[in-house]
Motif scaffolding. Structure first.
Motif, PDB file in Angstrom:
ATOM      1  N   VAL A 262     -22.927  -3.588  -4.190  1.00  0.00           N
ATOM      2  CA  VAL A 262     -22.561  -2.171  -4.117  1.00  0.00           C
ATOM      3  C   VAL A 262     -21.337  -1.983  -3.229  1.00  0.00           C
ATOM      4  N   SER A 263     -21.267  -2.705  -2.115  1.00  0.00           N
ATOM      5  CA  SER A 263     -20.111  -2.586  -1.222  1.00  0.00           C
ATOM      6  C   SER A 263     -18.829  -3.044  -1.908  1.00  0.00           C
ATOM      7  N   VAL A 264     -18.901  -4.190  -2.583  1.00  0.00           N
ATOM      8  CA  VAL A 264     -17.709  -4.729  -3.238  1.00  0.00           C
ATOM      9  C   VAL A 264     -17.261  -3.813  -4.372  1.00  0.00           C
ATOM     10  N   LEU A 265     -18.206  -3.348  -5.196  1.00  0.00           N
ATOM     11  CA  LEU A 265     -17.837  -2.474  -6.314  1.00  0.00           C
ATOM     12  C   LEU A 265     -17.252  -1.152  -5.826  1.00  0.00           C
ATOM     13  N   VAL A 288      -7.550   4.097   3.771  1.00  0.00           N
ATOM     14  CA  VAL A 288      -6.423   3.258   3.417  1.00  0.00           C
ATOM     15  C   VAL A 288      -6.920   1.843   3.168  1.00  0.00           C
ATOM     16  N   LEU A 289      -5.991   0.959   2.783  1.00  0.00           N
ATOM     17  CA  LEU A 289      -6.386  -0.399   2.440  1.00  0.00           C
ATOM     18  C   LEU A 289      -7.021  -1.124   3.622  1.00  0.00           C
ATOM     19  N   ALA A 290      -6.473  -0.946   4.820  1.00  0.00           N
ATOM     20  CA  ALA A 290      -7.038  -1.620   5.992  1.00  0.00           C
ATOM     21  C   ALA A 290      -8.466  -1.159   6.264  1.00  0.00           C
ATOM     22  N   LEU A 296     -15.584  -3.534   3.978  1.00  0.00           N
ATOM     23  CA  LEU A 296     -16.140  -4.636   3.191  1.00  0.00           C
ATOM     24  C   LEU A 296     -16.485  -5.837   4.062  1.00  0.00           C
ATOM     25  N   SER A 297     -15.588  -6.206   4.969  1.00  0.00           N
ATOM     26  CA  SER A 297     -15.840  -7.358   5.831  1.00  0.00           C
ATOM     27  C   SER A 297     -17.001  -7.108   6.784  1.00  0.00           C
ATOM     28  N   THR A 301     -20.505  -9.094   7.043  1.00  0.00           N
ATOM     29  CA  THR A 301     -20.869  -9.700   8.326  1.00  0.00           C
ATOM     30  C   THR A 301     -22.284  -9.338   8.728  1.00  0.00           C
ATOM     31  N   ILE A 302     -22.643  -8.074   8.628  1.00  0.00           N
ATOM     32  CA  ILE A 302     -23.979  -7.669   9.058  1.00  0.00           C
ATOM     33  C   ILE A 302     -25.058  -8.238   8.142  1.00  0.00           C
ATOM     34  N   GLN A 303     -24.757  -8.358   6.842  1.00  0.00           N
ATOM     35  CA  GLN A 303     -25.749  -8.947   5.944  1.00  0.00           C
ATOM     36  C   GLN A 303     -25.962 -10.424   6.264  1.00  0.00           C
ATOM     37  N   ALA A 304     -24.881 -11.140   6.559  1.00  0.00           N
ATOM     38  CA  ALA A 304     -25.004 -12.550   6.923  1.00  0.00           C
ATOM     39  C   ALA A 304     -25.745 -12.709   8.245  1.00  0.00           C
TER      40      ALA A 304
END
Length: 365
Positions: A262-265, A288-290, A296-297, A301-304
């Protein structure tokens, strides 16, 4: 514990033990100061800042409900609801969890794990149901495109802002609870990291106006965590569920994968929509892109981290549960004294030979 129990010794006033025993009563007294401030004209305006949501803006013509923005006065509201979270946690601990633990006759080693699983399980249950209801009320389930569209200029609705204020208040209250509950020093770093990650992502979604995406991700995250703590509660009450962890592992991994997808999509569809070409920080379009890459990052990170933390905790618990089973296998060393060996000859206990001095007198006579 939270409320002072009957028969407990009276600690010196303002000492560490006094604060830990009566922290819920102290929080209730501070909260009543703000509530009583509404009764007086001179303090009513200041008390309203703590009790009600702030930074309301006129709603646009197509939205009949009042809208809200975020601002500095939200800190006062979060502080008051942090006190409410402290009181609610203490009430749940004393009136529900302690009684259930006494009825189950849990040992002291399992009482702390039972209390932690019960507290977090209750919070995740309420937050998951609340988040799903807010998503349905906002139309996020009927129109998933709201997740990657630009946030509305009118701001947040009452339900969305109240949800985020309550989430921030709960995780802020978890920091002093580590002191109130006398958490060991070796357990403080992982607990602080766990709390900090939740505060970082909830505050990030709140400030970046990614409220609908944050609602969906938090709801899925809380649902998986709810299953984890329900499983811990069943394991503490009945060890049969501990032998079959395959179903829980599958649900856990599936939940984490769905959250990442869901995050990536959402990020990819938002970038593909071309809405990041005209950022407007004043108007609320800061995606913005940043910012998208940071969201996303951080989600990855939190899922890992949560996955790794679960595996490490589960491995540690398996080692603790398996340790008592290996204790009887260890052979005891024989004592150097002779009486213990003679006392066991021909099946006669040593205590029988020592406790019969009158027989030795009869034979000597």
């Amino acid at each position: 514990m939270a409320f002072r129990k009957k028969g407990a010794k009276n600690a010196p006033v303002l000492s560490h033990e006094f604060v830990q025993q009566n922290h819920a009563d102290l929080a209730a007294c501070v909260g009543m100061v703000f509530v009583l401030g509404l009764l007086f004209e001179g303090t009513a305006e200041a008390s309203i800042v703590f009790l009600t949501l702030q930074h309301g803006v006129p709603a646009p013509p197509d939205a009949p409900r009042l809208r809200y923005q975020y601002g500095a006065r939200d800190l006062a509201t979060v502080f008051f609801y942090t006190l409410v979270a402290v009181i609610a946690r203490a009430a749940l601990q004393e009136h529900v969890l302690d009684r259930v633990a006494r009825r189950l006759q849990l040992p002291k080693a399992k009482q702390s794990r039972f209390s932690e699983a019960g507290q977090l399980g209750a919070f995740y249950l309420v937050s998951c149901a609340w988040g799903a209801w807010v998503l349905a009320a906002e139309g996020g389930l009927e129109a998933p495109a709201r997740l990657w569209r630009a946030p509305p200029r009118g701001g947040m609705t009452f339900h969305v802002k109240l949800f985020y204020v309550a989430q921030l208040a709960y995780w802020f209250h978890a920091v002093p609870e580590l002191y109130f509950q006398r958490t060991p020093k070796q357990d403080l770093p992982p607990q602080l990291v766990y709390i900090g990650l939740h505060l970082f992502h909830i505050a990030g979604a709140y400030l970046l106006r990614l409220t609908h995406l944050g609602l969906l991700l938090l709801t899925m995250h809380y649902f998986v965590e709810l299953l984890a703590h329900l499983r811990d509660l069943f394991n503490l009450g009945d060890g049969k569920c501990q032998r079959e962890p395959s179903l829980w592992a599958a649900v856990f991994i599936l939940g984490r994968l769905v959250t990442l997808v869901v995050s990536v999509l959402t990020v990819c569809l938002h970038l593909a929509g071309g809405q990041a070409r005209h950022p407007d920080a004043a108007g609320g379009n800061v995606d913005v892109l940043a910012a998208e890459i940071a969201v996303l990052s951080s989600s990855c990170t939190i899922q890992a981290y949560i996955t790794w933390n679960l595996f490490s905790v589960q491995l540690q618990r398996w080692m603790e549960d398996g340790a008592p089973l290996q204790a009887p296998v260890v052979k005891k060393k024989r004592t150097k004294g002779r009486p213990s060996r003679k006392g066991a000859e021909n099946g006669v206990a040593a205590s029988n030979r020592v406790d019969s001095p009158h027989k030795r007198k009869e034979s000597s006579s």
